[in-house]
Design a protein around this motif. Structure first.
Motif, PDB file in Angstrom:
ATOM      1  N   ALA A  52       5.576   4.096  -3.809  1.00 48.74           N
ATOM      2  CA  ALA A  52       5.854   2.636  -3.250  1.00 48.74           C
ATOM      3  C   ALA A  52       4.776   1.622  -2.256  1.00 48.74           C
ATOM      4  O   ALA A  52       5.523   0.564  -2.295  1.00 48.74           O
ATOM      5  CB  ALA A  52       6.792   3.886  -1.474  1.00 48.74           C
ATOM      6  N   ALA A  53       3.524   2.105  -2.343  1.00 45.99           N
ATOM      7  CA  ALA A  53       2.816   1.062  -2.165  1.00 45.99           C
ATOM      8  C   ALA A  53       3.241   0.000  -3.064  1.00 45.99           C
ATOM      9  O   ALA A  53       2.313  -0.867  -3.041  1.00 45.99           O
ATOM     10  CB  ALA A  53       1.771   1.886  -1.498  1.00 45.99           C
ATOM     11  N   ILE A  54       2.684   0.569  -4.495  1.00 45.61           N
ATOM     12  CA  ILE A  54       2.927  -0.129  -5.491  1.00 45.61           C
ATOM     13  C   ILE A  54       3.963  -0.939  -5.637  1.00 45.61           C
ATOM     14  O   ILE A  54       3.318  -2.463  -5.694  1.00 45.61           O
ATOM     15  CB  ILE A  54       1.997   0.506  -6.922  1.00 45.61           C
ATOM     16  N   LYS A  55       5.071  -0.564  -5.241  1.00 44.49           N
ATOM     17  CA  LYS A  55       6.131  -1.498  -5.183  1.00 44.49           C
ATOM     18  C   LYS A  55       6.470  -2.515  -5.007  1.00 44.49           C
ATOM     19  O   LYS A  55       6.131  -3.527  -4.500  1.00 44.49           O
ATOM     20  CB  LYS A  55       7.256  -0.124  -5.193  1.00 44.49           C
ATOM     21  N   GLN A  56       6.032  -2.040  -3.165  1.00 43.82           N
ATOM     22  CA  GLN A  56       5.537  -3.541  -1.904  1.00 43.82           C
ATOM     23  C   GLN A  56       4.814  -4.315  -1.630  1.00 43.82           C
ATOM     24  O   GLN A  56       4.991  -5.260  -1.874  1.00 43.82           O
ATOM     25  CB  GLN A  56       5.242  -2.448  -0.604  1.00 43.82           C
ATOM     26  N   VAL A  57       3.380  -3.774  -2.652  1.00 48.26           N
ATOM     27  CA  VAL A  57       2.694  -5.109  -3.316  1.00 48.26           C
ATOM     28  C   VAL A  57       3.288  -5.631  -4.153  1.00 48.26           C
ATOM     29  O   VAL A  57       2.671  -7.366  -4.039  1.00 48.26           O
ATOM     30  CB  VAL A  57       0.800  -3.614  -3.699  1.00 48.26           C
ATOM     31  N   GLU A  58       3.498  -5.983  -5.350  1.00 47.32           N
ATOM     32  CA  GLU A  58       4.066  -6.332  -6.240  1.00 47.32           C
ATOM     33  C   GLU A  58       5.638  -7.255  -5.851  1.00 47.32           C
ATOM     34  O   GLU A  58       5.458  -8.375  -6.177  1.00 47.32           O
ATOM     35  CB  GLU A  58       4.711  -5.537  -7.395  1.00 47.32           C
ATOM     36  N   LYS A  59       6.229  -6.045  -4.955  1.00 51.43           N
ATOM     37  CA  LYS A  59       7.098  -7.465  -4.007  1.00 51.43           C
ATOM     38  C   LYS A  59       6.046  -8.699  -3.195  1.00 51.43           C
ATOM     39  O   LYS A  59       6.743  -9.379  -3.240  1.00 51.43           O
ATOM     40  CB  LYS A  59       7.353  -6.957  -3.020  1.00 51.43           C
ATOM     41  N   LEU A  65       2.926 -13.915  -1.061  1.00 52.37           N
ATOM     42  CA  LEU A  65       2.355 -13.701   0.112  1.00 52.37           C
ATOM     43  C   LEU A  65       0.704 -13.488  -0.434  1.00 52.37           C
ATOM     44  O   LEU A  65       0.297 -13.701   0.398  1.00 52.37           O
ATOM     45  CB  LEU A  65       3.763 -13.013   0.645  1.00 52.37           C
ATOM     46  N   ILE A  66       0.557 -13.155  -1.728  1.00 49.30           N
ATOM     47  CA  ILE A  66      -0.478 -12.767  -1.364  1.00 49.30           C
ATOM     48  C   ILE A  66      -0.348 -12.661  -3.186  1.00 49.30           C
ATOM     49  O   ILE A  66       0.126 -13.084  -4.248  1.00 49.30           O
ATOM     50  CB  ILE A  66      -0.997 -11.092  -1.983  1.00 49.30           C
ATOM     51  N   HIS A  67      -1.791 -13.365  -3.470  1.00 45.62           N
ATOM     52  CA  HIS A  67      -2.066 -13.918  -5.256  1.00 45.62           C
ATOM     53  C   HIS A  67      -2.082 -13.362  -6.018  1.00 45.62           C
ATOM     54  O   HIS A  67      -1.656 -11.692  -5.584  1.00 45.62           O
ATOM     55  CB  HIS A  67      -3.376 -14.733  -4.922  1.00 45.62           C
ATOM     56  N   LYS A  68      -1.076 -13.191  -7.059  1.00 46.54           N
ATOM     57  CA  LYS A  68      -1.570 -12.235  -8.277  1.00 46.54           C
ATOM     58  C   LYS A  68      -2.167 -11.311  -8.488  1.00 46.54           C
ATOM     59  O   LYS A  68      -2.155 -10.126  -8.600  1.00 46.54           O
ATOM     60  CB  LYS A  68      -0.628 -12.291  -9.426  1.00 46.54           C
ATOM     61  N   ASN A  69      -4.085 -12.585  -8.083  1.00 45.80           N
ATOM     62  CA  ASN A  69      -5.228 -11.886  -8.917  1.00 45.80           C
ATOM     63  C   ASN A  69      -5.706 -10.540  -7.022  1.00 45.80           C
ATOM     64  O   ASN A  69      -5.749  -9.350  -7.146  1.00 45.80           O
ATOM     65  CB  ASN A  69      -6.504 -12.177  -9.025  1.00 45.80           C
ATOM     66  N   THR A  70      -4.895 -10.408  -6.390  1.00 49.28           N
ATOM     67  CA  THR A  70      -4.769  -9.609  -4.949  1.00 49.28           C
ATOM     68  C   THR A  70      -3.981  -8.988  -4.926  1.00 49.28           C
ATOM     69  O   THR A  70      -4.552  -7.285  -5.389  1.00 49.28           O
ATOM     70  CB  THR A  70      -4.220 -10.608  -3.821  1.00 49.28           C
ATOM     71  N   ALA A  71      -2.512  -8.841  -5.361  1.00 50.28           N
ATOM     72  CA  ALA A  71      -2.153  -7.924  -6.041  1.00 50.28           C
ATOM     73  C   ALA A  71      -2.695  -6.835  -7.339  1.00 50.28           C
ATOM     74  O   ALA A  71      -2.609  -5.740  -6.717  1.00 50.28           O
ATOM     75  CB  ALA A  71      -0.761  -8.150  -6.114  1.00 50.28           C
ATOM     76  N   ALA A  72      -3.057  -7.573  -8.268  1.00 51.29           N
ATOM     77  CA  ALA A  72      -3.379  -6.643  -9.529  1.00 51.29           C
ATOM     78  C   ALA A  72      -4.858  -5.748  -8.951  1.00 51.29           C
ATOM     79  O   ALA A  72      -4.881  -4.506  -8.663  1.00 51.29           O
ATOM     80  CB  ALA A  72      -3.619  -7.656  -9.833  1.00 51.29           C
ATOM     81  N   ARG A  73      -5.629  -6.637  -7.739  1.00 53.43           N
ATOM     82  CA  ARG A  73      -6.654  -5.743  -7.392  1.00 53.43           C
ATOM     83  C   ARG A  73      -6.015  -4.214  -6.510  1.00 53.43           C
ATOM     84  O   ARG A  73      -6.667  -3.688  -6.772  1.00 53.43           O
ATOM     85  CB  ARG A  73      -7.609  -6.725  -6.342  1.00 53.43           C
ATOM     86  N   ARG A  74      -5.564  -3.841  -5.398  1.00 52.64           N
ATOM     87  CA  ARG A  74      -4.897  -3.741  -4.581  1.00 52.64           C
ATOM     88  C   ARG A  74      -4.256  -2.283  -4.924  1.00 52.64           C
ATOM     89  O   ARG A  74      -4.302  -1.125  -5.046  1.00 52.64           O
ATOM     90  CB  ARG A  74      -4.055  -4.670  -3.296  1.00 52.64           C
ATOM     91  N   LYS A  75      -3.675  -2.653  -6.053  1.00 51.24           N
ATOM     92  CA  LYS A  75      -3.370  -1.844  -6.903  1.00 51.24           C
ATOM     93  C   LYS A  75      -4.352  -0.786  -7.656  1.00 51.24           C
ATOM     94  O   LYS A  75      -3.961   0.348  -8.153  1.00 51.24           O
ATOM     95  CB  LYS A  75      -2.039  -2.319  -8.026  1.00 51.24           C
ATOM     96  N   SER A  76      -4.942  -1.684  -8.460  1.00 50.42           N
ATOM     97  CA  SER A  76      -5.881  -0.888  -9.045  1.00 50.42           C
ATOM     98  C   SER A  76      -7.206   0.014  -8.390  1.00 50.42           C
ATOM     99  O   SER A  76      -6.867   1.035  -8.880  1.00 50.42           O
ATOM    100  CB  SER A  76      -7.039  -2.143  -9.667  1.00 50.42           C
ATOM    101  N   ARG A  77      -6.814  -0.514  -7.273  1.00 49.43           N
ATOM    102  CA  ARG A  77      -7.780   0.624  -6.344  1.00 49.43           C
ATOM    103  C   ARG A  77      -7.141   1.819  -5.462  1.00 49.43           C
ATOM    104  O   ARG A  77      -7.515   3.399  -5.152  1.00 49.43           O
ATOM    105  CB  ARG A  77      -8.683  -0.181  -4.992  1.00 49.43           C
ATOM    106  N   LEU A  78      -5.653   1.689  -5.414  1.00 43.11           N
ATOM    107  CA  LEU A  78      -4.745   2.085  -5.339  1.00 43.11           C
ATOM    108  C   LEU A  78      -4.932   3.945  -6.394  1.00 43.11           C
ATOM    109  O   LEU A  78      -5.214   5.124  -6.422  1.00 43.11           O
ATOM    110  CB  LEU A  78      -3.718   1.960  -4.949  1.00 43.11           C
ATOM    111  N   MET A  79      -4.348   3.247  -8.144  1.00 42.79           N
ATOM    112  CA  MET A  79      -4.306   4.054  -8.469  1.00 42.79           C
ATOM    113  C   MET A  79      -6.159   4.698  -9.621  1.00 42.79           C
ATOM    114  O   MET A  79      -5.687   6.093  -9.564  1.00 42.79           O
ATOM    115  CB  MET A  79      -4.165   3.509  -9.648  1.00 42.79           C
ATOM    116  N   LYS A  80      -6.598   3.926  -8.852  1.00 41.96           N
ATOM    117  CA  LYS A  80      -8.777   4.366  -9.220  1.00 41.96           C
ATOM    118  C   LYS A  80      -8.670   5.329  -8.180  1.00 41.96           C
ATOM    119  O   LYS A  80      -9.386   6.665  -8.227  1.00 41.96           O
ATOM    120  CB  LYS A  80      -9.350   3.345  -8.731  1.00 41.96           C
TER     121      LYS A  80
END
Length: 83
Positions: A52-59, A65-80
């Motif tokens: 759900a968090a990844i879906k909201q970050v991508e949205k 609202l956030i840069h695509k690299n910021t989104a990638a970084r946040r998703k990566s940290r969650l997955m890690k």
């Protein structure tokens, strides 16, 4: 308050957009925090909250609202954290 008609309309549209952007950003932040706490507490539904968090970050990234690299970084940290 502006006097020019187009400036008055711009104020109205900015307020509307600001409310929409704030809602999406707040929802994203809440989802990420919820996923973090679920992963920290090793909840059984942590995977769902991460999804759900990844879906909201991508949205938020798709709306600009956030840069695509910021989104990638946040998703990566969650997955890690999930691994």
């Amino acid at each position: 308050m502006p006097n020019i008609k187009s400036a008055i309309k711009r104020v109205r549209t900015n307020e509307t957009k600001n409310a929409q952007n704030s809602h999406v950003r707040s929802t994203m932040r809440s989802a990420v925090k919820k996923a973090d706490t679920a992963l920290l507490n090793k909840d059984e539904n942590a995977g769902d909250s991460v999804k759900a968090a990844i879906k909201q970050v991508e949205k938020a990234a798709s709306k600009g609202l956030i840069h695509k690299n910021t989104a990638a970084r946040r998703k990566s940290r969650l997955m890690k954290k999930q691994a």
